[in-house]
Write a protein that holds these residues in place. Structure first.
Motif, PDB file in Angstrom:
ATOM      1  N   ALA A   1      69.035 141.708  22.638  1.00 51.64           N
ATOM      2  CA  ALA A   1      70.336 141.999  23.245  1.00 51.64           C
ATOM      3  C   ALA A   1      70.727 140.919  24.245  1.00 51.64           C
ATOM      4  CB  ALA A   1      70.300 143.372  23.919  1.00 51.64           C
TER       5      ALA A   1
ATOM      6  N   TRP B   1      74.048 138.729  24.179  1.00 48.92           N
ATOM      7  CA  TRP B   1      74.923 138.737  25.362  1.00 48.92           C
ATOM      8  C   TRP B   1      75.202 137.308  25.824  1.00 48.92           C
ATOM      9  CZ3 TRP B   1      77.808 142.352  27.554  1.00 48.92           C
ATOM     10  CH2 TRP B   1      78.341 142.087  28.814  1.00 48.92           C
ATOM     11  N   SER B   2      74.193 136.451  25.765  1.00 48.87           N
ATOM     12  CA  SER B   2      74.391 135.062  26.207  1.00 48.87           C
ATOM     13  C   SER B   2      75.405 134.342  25.327  1.00 48.87           C
ATOM     14  CB  SER B   2      73.063 134.299  26.246  1.00 48.87           C
ATOM     15  OG  SER B   2      72.624 133.936  24.956  1.00 48.87           O
TER      16      SER B   2
ATOM     17  N   ALA C   1      77.935 135.798  23.844  1.00 48.65           N
ATOM     18  CA  ALA C   1      79.233 136.357  24.240  1.00 48.65           C
ATOM     19  C   ALA C   1      79.703 135.713  25.543  1.00 48.65           C
ATOM     20  CB  ALA C   1      79.140 137.870  24.386  1.00 48.65           C
ATOM     21  N   GLU C   2      78.774 135.521  26.477  1.00 46.17           N
ATOM     22  CA  GLU C   2      79.139 134.862  27.746  1.00 46.17           C
ATOM     23  C   GLU C   2      79.585 133.429  27.506  1.00 46.17           C
ATOM     24  OE1 GLU C   2      75.718 135.288  30.296  1.00 46.17           O
ATOM     25  OE2 GLU C   2      76.639 136.998  31.303  1.00 46.17           O
TER      26      GLU C   2
END
Length: 137
Positions: A113, A117-118, A120-121
């Motif tokens: 996850a 998430w990285s 998406a960032e």
């Protein structure tokens, strides 16, 4: 978590697992309540080399700036970790492994996850970068 932190954590964990699987496979097998044997130990030593490759990849990618290559490393690692978590969950539900696998599943979910998430960032940050406007004279 930052991409660098994820890479450092992932590299450390996979390097340790690689070493344990190469040198003393029964340690991890007992954590999962699995029986040993020559066939299993051969396969765990082979898996240790795959984990070593992941560790080296993450270590070398830790300082990578946002790019398609960094995204590939993050997504590939996320797929690997979440795939392992899925397999671990299926095996525990089938009763094939003991509760020790829950630690592995939790770690794999957090790393998988985190790497997703990285990405998406990275996408969010790149969309916020202002592009210079042309000046009228």
């Amino acid at each position: 978590m930052s991409f660098k932190t994820l890479c450092l954590a992932g590299a450390t964990i996979t390097l340790i697992l690689s070493g344990v699987l190469m040198v003393h496979p029964p340690l991890l097998l007992s954590l999962f309540d699995l029986d040993g044997g020559t066939s299993i130990e051969v396969m765990t030593r082979r898996a240790s080399v795959l984990l070593l490759g992941i560790a080296v990849t993450l270590w070398l990618a830790r300082d990578a700036a946002p790019s398609p290559l960094r995204r590939a490393v993050a997504v590939g690692t996320a797929v690997t970790m979440l795939g392992l978590a899925t397999l671990g969950t299926v095996e525990i539900l089938r009763g094939s492994v003991g509760p020790g696998v829950i630690l592995a599943i939790g770690t794999e979910i957090v790393l998988g996850a985190g790497f997703l998430w990285s990405t998406a960032e990275d996408r969010s940050a790149s969309s916020r970068v202002a592009t210079p406007r042309s000046r009228r004279v």
